[in-house]
Design a protein around this motif. Structure first.
Motif, PDB file in Angstrom:
ATOM      1  N   ASP A 109      -6.038  31.845  39.160  1.00  0.00           N
ATOM      2  CA  ASP A 109      -6.835  30.646  38.931  1.00  0.00           C
ATOM      3  C   ASP A 109      -7.692  30.863  37.686  1.00  0.00           C
ATOM      4  O   ASP A 109      -7.800  31.988  37.175  1.00  0.00           O
ATOM      5  CB  ASP A 109      -7.721  30.372  40.150  1.00  0.00           C
ATOM      6  CG  ASP A 109      -8.659  31.523  40.440  1.00  0.00           C
ATOM      7  OD1 ASP A 109      -9.759  31.553  39.855  1.00  0.00           O
ATOM      8  OD2 ASP A 109      -8.278  32.423  41.215  1.00  0.00           O
ATOM      9  N   PRO A 110      -8.315  29.801  37.135  1.00  0.00           N
ATOM     10  CA  PRO A 110      -9.054  29.936  35.867  1.00  0.00           C
ATOM     11  C   PRO A 110     -10.161  30.995  35.900  1.00  0.00           C
ATOM     12  O   PRO A 110     -10.325  31.752  34.941  1.00  0.00           O
ATOM     13  CB  PRO A 110      -9.634  28.537  35.650  1.00  0.00           C
ATOM     14  CG  PRO A 110      -8.654  27.623  36.316  1.00  0.00           C
ATOM     15  CD  PRO A 110      -8.190  28.373  37.527  1.00  0.00           C
ATOM     16  N   VAL A 111     -10.919  31.082  37.000  1.00  0.00           N
ATOM     17  CA  VAL A 111     -11.994  32.073  37.063  1.00  0.00           C
ATOM     18  C   VAL A 111     -11.409  33.481  37.135  1.00  0.00           C
ATOM     19  O   VAL A 111     -11.867  34.401  36.446  1.00  0.00           O
ATOM     20  CB  VAL A 111     -12.929  31.810  38.259  1.00  0.00           C
ATOM     21  CG1 VAL A 111     -13.970  32.921  38.378  1.00  0.00           C
ATOM     22  CG2 VAL A 111     -13.609  30.457  38.125  1.00  0.00           C
ATOM     23  N   SER A 112     -10.382  33.658  37.939  1.00  0.00           N
ATOM     24  CA  SER A 112      -9.742  34.969  38.039  1.00  0.00           C
ATOM     25  C   SER A 112      -9.142  35.389  36.708  1.00  0.00           C
ATOM     26  O   SER A 112      -9.209  36.566  36.327  1.00  0.00           O
ATOM     27  CB  SER A 112      -8.656  34.945  39.120  1.00  0.00           C
ATOM     28  OG  SER A 112      -9.208  34.737  40.398  1.00  0.00           O
ATOM     29  N   LEU A 113      -8.561  34.446  35.984  1.00  0.00           N
ATOM     30  CA  LEU A 113      -7.983  34.760  34.680  1.00  0.00           C
ATOM     31  C   LEU A 113      -9.074  35.207  33.713  1.00  0.00           C
ATOM     32  O   LEU A 113      -8.881  36.157  32.944  1.00  0.00           O
ATOM     33  CB  LEU A 113      -7.242  33.545  34.129  1.00  0.00           C
ATOM     34  CG  LEU A 113      -6.578  33.740  32.757  1.00  0.00           C
ATOM     35  CD1 LEU A 113      -5.561  34.875  32.796  1.00  0.00           C
ATOM     36  CD2 LEU A 113      -5.912  32.441  32.300  1.00  0.00           C
TER      37      LEU A 113
ATOM     38  N   ARG B 205     -13.359  32.150  45.537  1.00  0.00           N
ATOM     39  CA  ARG B 205     -13.250  31.146  46.606  1.00  0.00           C
ATOM     40  C   ARG B 205     -14.169  29.982  46.292  1.00  0.00           C
ATOM     41  O   ARG B 205     -15.350  30.170  46.005  1.00  0.00           O
ATOM     42  CB  ARG B 205     -13.648  31.736  47.956  1.00  0.00           C
ATOM     43  CG  ARG B 205     -12.723  32.841  48.450  1.00  0.00           C
ATOM     44  CD  ARG B 205     -13.166  33.365  49.791  1.00  0.00           C
ATOM     45  NE  ARG B 205     -13.138  32.331  50.824  1.00  0.00           N
ATOM     46  CZ  ARG B 205     -13.631  32.491  52.045  1.00  0.00           C
ATOM     47  NH1 ARG B 205     -14.238  33.615  52.374  1.00  0.00           N
ATOM     48  NH2 ARG B 205     -13.554  31.523  52.920  1.00  0.00           N
ATOM     49  N   ASN B 206     -13.598  28.774  46.323  1.00  0.00           N
ATOM     50  CA  ASN B 206     -14.369  27.551  46.101  1.00  0.00           C
ATOM     51  C   ASN B 206     -15.170  27.611  44.799  1.00  0.00           C
ATOM     52  O   ASN B 206     -16.321  27.165  44.735  1.00  0.00           O
ATOM     53  CB  ASN B 206     -15.318  27.298  47.286  1.00  0.00           C
ATOM     54  CG  ASN B 206     -14.576  27.189  48.601  1.00  0.00           C
ATOM     55  OD1 ASN B 206     -13.503  26.586  48.674  1.00  0.00           O
ATOM     56  ND2 ASN B 206     -15.134  27.783  49.654  1.00  0.00           N
ATOM     57  N   GLY B 207     -14.574  28.180  43.773  1.00  0.00           N
ATOM     58  CA  GLY B 207     -15.227  28.244  42.471  1.00  0.00           C
ATOM     59  C   GLY B 207     -16.246  29.347  42.333  1.00  0.00           C
ATOM     60  O   GLY B 207     -16.809  29.545  41.252  1.00  0.00           O
ATOM     61  N   GLY B 208     -16.517  30.094  43.414  1.00  0.00           N
ATOM     62  CA  GLY B 208     -17.451  31.212  43.350  1.00  0.00           C
ATOM     63  C   GLY B 208     -16.721  32.542  43.491  1.00  0.00           C
ATOM     64  O   GLY B 208     -15.525  32.585  43.780  1.00  0.00           O
ATOM     65  N   ILE B 209     -17.441  33.623  43.294  1.00  0.00           N
ATOM     66  CA  ILE B 209     -16.842  34.951  43.360  1.00  0.00           C
ATOM     67  C   ILE B 209     -17.427  35.708  44.540  1.00  0.00           C
ATOM     68  O   ILE B 209     -18.650  35.798  44.696  1.00  0.00           O
ATOM     69  CB  ILE B 209     -17.102  35.734  42.061  1.00  0.00           C
ATOM     70  CG1 ILE B 209     -16.598  34.966  40.850  1.00  0.00           C
ATOM     71  CG2 ILE B 209     -16.425  37.105  42.118  1.00  0.00           C
ATOM     72  CD1 ILE B 209     -16.973  35.599  39.521  1.00  0.00           C
ATOM     73  N   GLU B 210     -16.553  36.243  45.372  1.00  0.00           N
ATOM     74  CA  GLU B 210     -16.971  37.006  46.541  1.00  0.00           C
ATOM     75  C   GLU B 210     -16.674  38.479  46.307  1.00  0.00           C
ATOM     76  O   GLU B 210     -15.568  38.848  45.905  1.00  0.00           O
ATOM     77  CB  GLU B 210     -16.230  36.506  47.774  1.00  0.00           C
ATOM     78  CG  GLU B 210     -16.813  36.996  49.084  1.00  0.00           C
ATOM     79  CD  GLU B 210     -16.184  36.295  50.282  1.00  0.00           C
ATOM     80  OE1 GLU B 210     -14.976  36.504  50.502  1.00  0.00           O
ATOM     81  OE2 GLU B 210     -16.891  35.537  50.968  1.00  0.00           O
ATOM     82  N   LEU B 211     -17.667  39.316  46.561  1.00  0.00           N
ATOM     83  CA  LEU B 211     -17.507  40.754  46.419  1.00  0.00           C
ATOM     84  C   LEU B 211     -17.042  41.326  47.755  1.00  0.00           C
ATOM     85  O   LEU B 211     -17.761  41.276  48.744  1.00  0.00           O
ATOM     86  CB  LEU B 211     -18.838  41.382  46.006  1.00  0.00           C
ATOM     87  CG  LEU B 211     -18.877  42.901  45.869  1.00  0.00           C
ATOM     88  CD1 LEU B 211     -17.977  43.369  44.738  1.00  0.00           C
ATOM     89  CD2 LEU B 211     -20.317  43.377  45.644  1.00  0.00           C
TER      90      LEU B 211
ATOM     91  N   ALA C  70     -18.781  36.438  33.979  1.00  0.00           N
ATOM     92  CA  ALA C  70     -18.249  35.278  34.697  1.00  0.00           C
ATOM     93  C   ALA C  70     -19.193  34.085  34.671  1.00  0.00           C
ATOM     94  O   ALA C  70     -18.772  32.952  34.891  1.00  0.00           O
ATOM     95  CB  ALA C  70     -17.948  35.655  36.139  1.00  0.00           C
ATOM     96  N   ARG C  71     -20.485  34.356  34.418  1.00  0.00           N
ATOM     97  CA  ARG C  71     -21.519  33.313  34.443  1.00  0.00           C
ATOM     98  C   ARG C  71     -21.566  32.633  35.818  1.00  0.00           C
ATOM     99  O   ARG C  71     -21.811  31.441  35.939  1.00  0.00           O
ATOM    100  CB  ARG C  71     -21.298  32.288  33.327  1.00  0.00           C
ATOM    101  CG  ARG C  71     -21.340  32.893  31.933  1.00  0.00           C
ATOM    102  CD  ARG C  71     -21.254  31.845  30.839  1.00  0.00           C
ATOM    103  NE  ARG C  71     -19.994  31.119  30.871  1.00  0.00           N
ATOM    104  CZ  ARG C  71     -18.857  31.564  30.334  1.00  0.00           C
ATOM    105  NH1 ARG C  71     -18.829  32.743  29.738  1.00  0.00           N
ATOM    106  NH2 ARG C  71     -17.755  30.848  30.390  1.00  0.00           N
ATOM    107  N   LEU C  72     -21.294  33.438  36.840  1.00  0.00           N
ATOM    108  CA  LEU C  72     -21.350  32.981  38.224  1.00  0.00           C
ATOM    109  C   LEU C  72     -21.957  34.088  39.076  1.00  0.00           C
ATOM    110  O   LEU C  72     -21.703  35.269  38.831  1.00  0.00           O
ATOM    111  CB  LEU C  72     -19.944  32.674  38.757  1.00  0.00           C
ATOM    112  CG  LEU C  72     -19.222  31.444  38.201  1.00  0.00           C
ATOM    113  CD1 LEU C  72     -17.754  31.482  38.630  1.00  0.00           C
ATOM    114  CD2 LEU C  72     -19.887  30.168  38.689  1.00  0.00           C
ATOM    115  N   PRO C  73     -22.754  33.730  40.089  1.00  0.00           N
ATOM    116  CA  PRO C  73     -23.299  34.762  40.981  1.00  0.00           C
ATOM    117  C   PRO C  73     -22.226  35.268  41.940  1.00  0.00           C
ATOM    118  O   PRO C  73     -21.262  34.559  42.244  1.00  0.00           O
ATOM    119  CB  PRO C  73     -24.408  34.021  41.737  1.00  0.00           C
ATOM    120  CG  PRO C  73     -23.949  32.594  41.744  1.00  0.00           C
ATOM    121  CD  PRO C  73     -23.229  32.380  40.445  1.00  0.00           C
ATOM    122  N   LEU C  74     -22.394  36.494  42.403  1.00  0.00           N
ATOM    123  CA  LEU C  74     -21.488  37.066  43.399  1.00  0.00           C
ATOM    124  C   LEU C  74     -22.133  36.996  44.768  1.00  0.00           C
ATOM    125  O   LEU C  74     -23.332  37.230  44.910  1.00  0.00           O
ATOM    126  CB  LEU C  74     -21.171  38.526  43.070  1.00  0.00           C
ATOM    127  CG  LEU C  74     -19.949  38.802  42.191  1.00  0.00           C
ATOM    128  CD1 LEU C  74     -20.187  38.310  40.764  1.00  0.00           C
ATOM    129  CD2 LEU C  74     -19.618  40.288  42.188  1.00  0.00           C
TER     130      LEU C  74
END
Length: 335
Positions: free
Chosen positions: A78-82, A184-190, A205-209
């Motif tokens: 997906d775009p975030v994973s890429l 998941r759902n546009g966010g990143i899970e650790l 990533a400019r996203l919180p984990l």
């Protein structure tokens, strides 16, 4: 056979590829820890990994690829994973991705899930995968639940002749396993902290984990409560050490009682968390060989690589049950 990779890397790759084509399990160095590697698409070879490692069948394996093109054959980026892949591969990051519907990974590799854990390692192991042309399933090269291997000798100590080819790349650079993430759902899970610091991931990533802490389905390696454990009990956040215990400390700071304990190891005299991570597993193994009942560990800062270090130490200190191999050993000793 332990084969020195540096002495003749081309020969090492040739021998390894021949063994992998035959469905054999071999040990390979990565920048994180040593791995037990086999053809990820060969069900019998993957089953052999589980057998040799004494690994629970519900615990999925990481597929190691040589490039993003190979990854795309087996998983959907997906775009975030890429974006994460382009920033951190090759390197100590594993992504749990939706499996490509057309991929032919056996259920043993994915533990029957519709997802697949994938990493592109750095260095020799990546060159090996590129030459082999097929992903390698490669969990850490240790008996399941025990301390991971950071040298070729660690692998030999655990498995003896069960692993016929051990490729020796020296001591691993990072010393703890990869960071495992899922989008998941546009966010990143650790799913598992590791060799790639969380702060760096969030910055790129400019996203919180968010950190998955609620027990549930094991979707990635390293999620079992008890893991990375020596034979000795591990006591955390030690401010003093008792007679007969081994002490693991950091930064040269004096700990009460260390003059009378069995032995003191300083994981990093200058307080470097990178050095602590690199030395952690080898030191746990060395401390365990002293035959003490308890290894006391001082408090480690819980930032940067400290998050991964503390994760491994908490799991090493968790209540544990005997593996089938340990039960059998105990029965044979009491017979």
């Amino acid at each position: 056979m332990i084969m020195d990779v540096a002495a003749n890397p081309h020969r090492a790759i040739s021998v390894a590829v021949d063994a992998l084509k035959k469905g054999e399990v071999i040990a390979v160095p990565t920048e994180t820890v040593y791995g037990l590697a086999a053809d990820a698409t060969n069900e019998s070879a993957v089953s052999r990994i589980f057998e040799v490692k004494r690994r629970p069948s519900f615990n999925p394996l990481i597929c190691h690829c040589s490039d993003i093109e190979m990854v795309s054959t087996y998983a959907v980026l997906d775009p975030v994973s890429l974006r994460l892949a382009e920033a951190f591969w090759p390197g100590p990051m594993t992504l749990v991705l939706e499996a490509n519907p057309s991929c032919r990974l056996p259920s043993r590799t994915t533990a029957g899930l519709n997802t697949v854990a994938i990493r592109i390692p750095d260095g020799f192991s990546r060159d090996l995968i590129r030459s082999f042309g097929i992903p390698l399933a490669a969990p850490s090269a240790n008996i399941s639940g025990k301390v991971s291997a950071t040298t070729a000798q660690h692998v030999r100590d655990d498995f003896g002749d069960e692993v016929p080819i051990i490729l020796d790349g020296g001591q691993t650079k990072i010393g703890v396993e990869s960071t495992i993430l899922t989008v998941r759902n546009g966010g990143i899970e650790l799913l598992r902290p590791g060799g790639l610091p969380v702060e760096l991931i969030e910055r790129v990533a400019r996203l919180p984990l968010t950190f998955r802490e609620v027990p549930g389905t094991v979707v990635a390696p390293g999620m079992l409560t008890s893991h990375y454990a020596p034979r000795a009990c591990v006591r955390l956040d030690a401010v003093e050490v008792m007679r007969g215990e081994v002490l693991l400390k950091v930064g040269g700071v004096f700990v009460s009682g260390e003059g009378e304990c069995a032995r003191v190891f300083d994981l990093s005299p200058n307080g470097s968390l990178a050095e602590v991570a690199a030395n952690l597993y080898a030191t746990l193994k060395e401390a365990d060989e002293l035959g003490v009942s308890t290894i006391a560990v001082v408090t480690i800062p819980n930032s940067g690589l400290g998050l991964a270090i503390n994760d491994r130490l908490r799991r090493a200190a968790a209540p544990r049950s005997l593996t089938p191999a340990e039960v059998a050993l105990g029965e044979s000793r009491s017979a």
